[in-house]
Design a protein around this motif. Structure first.
Motif, PDB file in Angstrom:
ATOM      1  N   SER A   1      83.839   2.793  82.923  1.00 30.00           N
ATOM      2  CA  SER A   1      85.219   2.061  82.397  1.00 30.00           C
ATOM      3  C   SER A   1      85.899   3.001  82.380  1.00 30.00           C
ATOM      4  O   SER A   1      87.374   2.711  83.300  1.00 30.00           O
ATOM      5  CB  SER A   1      84.865   2.147  81.024  1.00 30.00           C
ATOM      6  OG  SER A   1      83.929   1.893  80.269  1.00 30.00           O
ATOM      7  N   VAL A   2      85.945   4.008  82.705  1.00 33.23           N
ATOM      8  CA  VAL A   2      86.845   5.021  82.970  1.00 33.23           C
ATOM      9  C   VAL A   2      87.706   4.586  84.128  1.00 33.23           C
ATOM     10  O   VAL A   2      88.734   4.607  84.876  1.00 33.23           O
ATOM     11  CB  VAL A   2      86.778   6.605  82.756  1.00 33.23           C
ATOM     12  CG1 VAL A   2      87.401   7.189  83.014  1.00 33.23           C
ATOM     13  CG2 VAL A   2      85.970   7.103  80.900  1.00 33.23           C
TER      14      VAL A   2
ATOM     15  N   LEU B   1      80.481   4.442  80.680  1.00 37.23           N
ATOM     16  CA  LEU B   1      81.929   4.944  80.032  1.00 37.23           C
ATOM     17  C   LEU B   1      82.589   5.226  81.278  1.00 37.23           C
ATOM     18  O   LEU B   1      83.864   5.407  81.045  1.00 37.23           O
ATOM     19  CB  LEU B   1      81.317   6.152  79.695  1.00 37.23           C
ATOM     20  CG  LEU B   1      81.007   6.195  78.456  1.00 37.23           C
ATOM     21  CD1 LEU B   1      81.111   7.225  77.001  1.00 37.23           C
ATOM     22  CD2 LEU B   1      82.170   5.554  77.131  1.00 37.23           C
TER      23      LEU B   1
ATOM     24  N   MET C   1      88.621   2.077  75.017  1.00 38.11           N
ATOM     25  CA  MET C   1      86.730   2.747  75.345  1.00 38.11           C
ATOM     26  C   MET C   1      86.713   2.340  73.934  1.00 38.11           C
ATOM     27  O   MET C   1      85.086   2.390  73.679  1.00 38.11           O
ATOM     28  CB  MET C   1      87.850   4.290  74.798  1.00 38.11           C
ATOM     29  CG  MET C   1      87.656   5.102  76.120  1.00 38.11           C
ATOM     30  SD  MET C   1      86.812   5.476  77.526  1.00 38.11           S
ATOM     31  CE  MET C   1      86.689   4.042  78.579  1.00 38.11           C
TER      32      MET C   1
ATOM     33  N   PHE D   1      94.053   2.630  77.653  1.00 38.40           N
ATOM     34  CA  PHE D   1      93.073   2.958  77.427  1.00 38.40           C
ATOM     35  C   PHE D   1      91.949   3.404  76.126  1.00 38.40           C
ATOM     36  O   PHE D   1      90.735   3.118  75.969  1.00 38.40           O
ATOM     37  CB  PHE D   1      93.145   4.567  77.704  1.00 38.40           C
ATOM     38  CG  PHE D   1      92.027   5.227  77.911  1.00 38.40           C
ATOM     39  CD1 PHE D   1      91.238   5.278  79.256  1.00 38.40           C
ATOM     40  CD2 PHE D   1      91.997   6.610  77.086  1.00 38.40           C
ATOM     41  CE1 PHE D   1      90.179   6.055  79.307  1.00 38.40           C
ATOM     42  CE2 PHE D   1      90.743   7.489  77.743  1.00 38.40           C
ATOM     43  CZ  PHE D   1      90.100   7.139  78.705  1.00 38.40           C
TER      44      PHE D   1
END
Length: 412
Positions: free
Chosen positions: A389-390, A386, A324, A320
């Motif tokens: 992406s999560v 973001l 990120m 992860f």
């Protein structure tokens, strides 16, 4: 935690080509979104500013109900307290009182319906841009109250010319019919068939005489220094209007004065959401594909780590963090490029030519492409990427969390 960060950083550059491609996908998405939002906001803000400063103003003080049913009966007096409040407000650039009505204009055997606008020539020169639209002749002069300017299309329909005298007939406030002779000193072209074919601008003193207004007006157009000041000015004027509750006046923002312009802006924003959504989905699938490839080719490595006692959550957190880091690097690079691109257009607006130029001018817009450096669009874009992406990391995390040591070691 420091060890996990170190492992994640090293894993990024183990396959640097894949990492660079992932980062480039994010860079492109952020750059495209920032540029699109910047150009959209910059161009629309400039055209809104141009349209509002042309004549309407950023907001108007009117009698309640006048916007829906404009009649002379819905008029009011601008007393000294109101005048002082508007003049002393530092956020207000200026204001112009106006008288508006409808009537008939005649020259020789020709006559056409007209929209009459009584304006203060000196104030209009200071705050509005009506004078910039005069194509022939000159603008109104305070010393000659019975001069008028009319649209070039109306001039053609009447068969009149600059210097000719016309008669205007309209209903007065007291119910009588007002009629006066005026001298045409100029013609204008706004680019709107309706305005160019119907509008007449005259001195507000002459309009007062013609319509027997007795120093009453229909509206006060307010001009401000910056569109960002609209909420502040609205709040301050609302306090003034509360004091004048007995007069039955209200404050209308530009969105209510020009609903068609607001609707066009909203449609443009909705269309941009559609394009951004498609781009974000493409980037999301790209990140998902990269992460899945990354963890699939490392199943044997993860299997060994699990066999040595590494917890599942450590592996998930490590991957992860890798995702990120790549996403944040892409966001920073894309935002930087987007800022540079918008900055160039802000300082060097792109002039439109040919048919696009004619189309923009026909609708009363500036035939130029502008941009904006508003921080909100950079922040919003970063948050969107973001979040995506999560979200796309959920499935790879599920795969890693379900991985067993023996299956991972045997994976080929």
């Amino acid at each position: 935690m420091l060890l996990i960060l170190k492992i994640a950083w090293r894993n990024i550059w183990r396959n640097w080509r894949r990492s660079i491609l992932t980062m480039l996908a994010v860079v492109f998405a952020v750059f495209f979104i920032v540029m699109m939002k910047g150009i959209q906001k910059g161009t629309f803000d400039m055209n809104i500013k141009h349209t509002l400063e042309l004549f309407t103003g950023y907001m108007q003080i009117q009698k309640k109900g006048y916007q829906d049913n404009p009649t002379l009966n819905k008029s009011f007096s601008m007393d000294l307290e109101m005048l002082g409040s508007l003049q002393s407000n530092p956020d207000i650039l200026g204001f112009t009182p106006r008288i508006n009505s409808f009537g008939l204009i005649g020259f020789g055997d020709n006559s056409v319906g007209t929209a009459i606008f009584g304006v203060d020539p000196n104030r209009e020169l200071l705050y509005s841009k009506i004078a910039s639209k005069v194509k022939k002749g000159s603008f109104l002069n305070e010393d000659y109250p019975y001069d008028i300017i009319i649209g070039d299309k109306m001039l053609q329909n009447l068969g009149a010319g600059i210097g000719d005298s016309v008669v205007i007939l309209t209903q007065a406030l007291d119910g009588s019919m007002g009629n006066m002779k005026f001298n045409i000193v100029g013609s204008f072209r706004f680019g709107s068939n309706e305005l160019d074919g119907m509008a007449v601008f005259m001195n507000i003193r002459a309009a007062d005489d013609l319509m027997a207004m007795n120093n009453k007006i229909n509206s006060i157009s307010i001009y401000i220094n910056d569109m960002k000041d609209i909420p502040i000015v609205t709040k301050e004027i609302d306090e003034l209007i509360l004091k004048k509750a007995g007069m039955g006046i209200t404050l209308l923002p530009w969105e209510e004065l020009l609903p068609d312009l607001k609707q066009a802006f909203d449609m443009d924003v909705i269309s941009s959401y559609f394009y951004v959504g498609i781009l974000v989905m493409i980037v999301g699938f790209g990140i998902l594909n990269t992460v899945l490839m990354s963890i699939t080719e490392r199943f044997r490595e993860f299997g060994v780590m699990l066999a040595l006692g590494t917890k599942h959550y450590i592996i998930v957190v490590s991957v992860f963090i890798e995702t990120m880091i790549l996403t944040l690097m892409g966001i920073l690079a894309g935002s930087g490029l987007g800022y540079i691109g918008n900055w160039i257009i802000v300082n060097n607006p792109i002039a439109l030519t040919g048919d696009m130029n004619k189309m923009y001018e026909e609708f009363g817009f500036i035939p130029e492409i502008h941009a904006s450096l508003n921080p909100d669009m950079f922040i919003t874009t970063a948050i969107i990427i973001l979040i995506i992406s999560v979200l796309v990391f959920i499935y790879p995390a599920y795969r890693m969390n379900r991985l067993e040591a023996l299956k991972g070691i045997r994976y080929t």
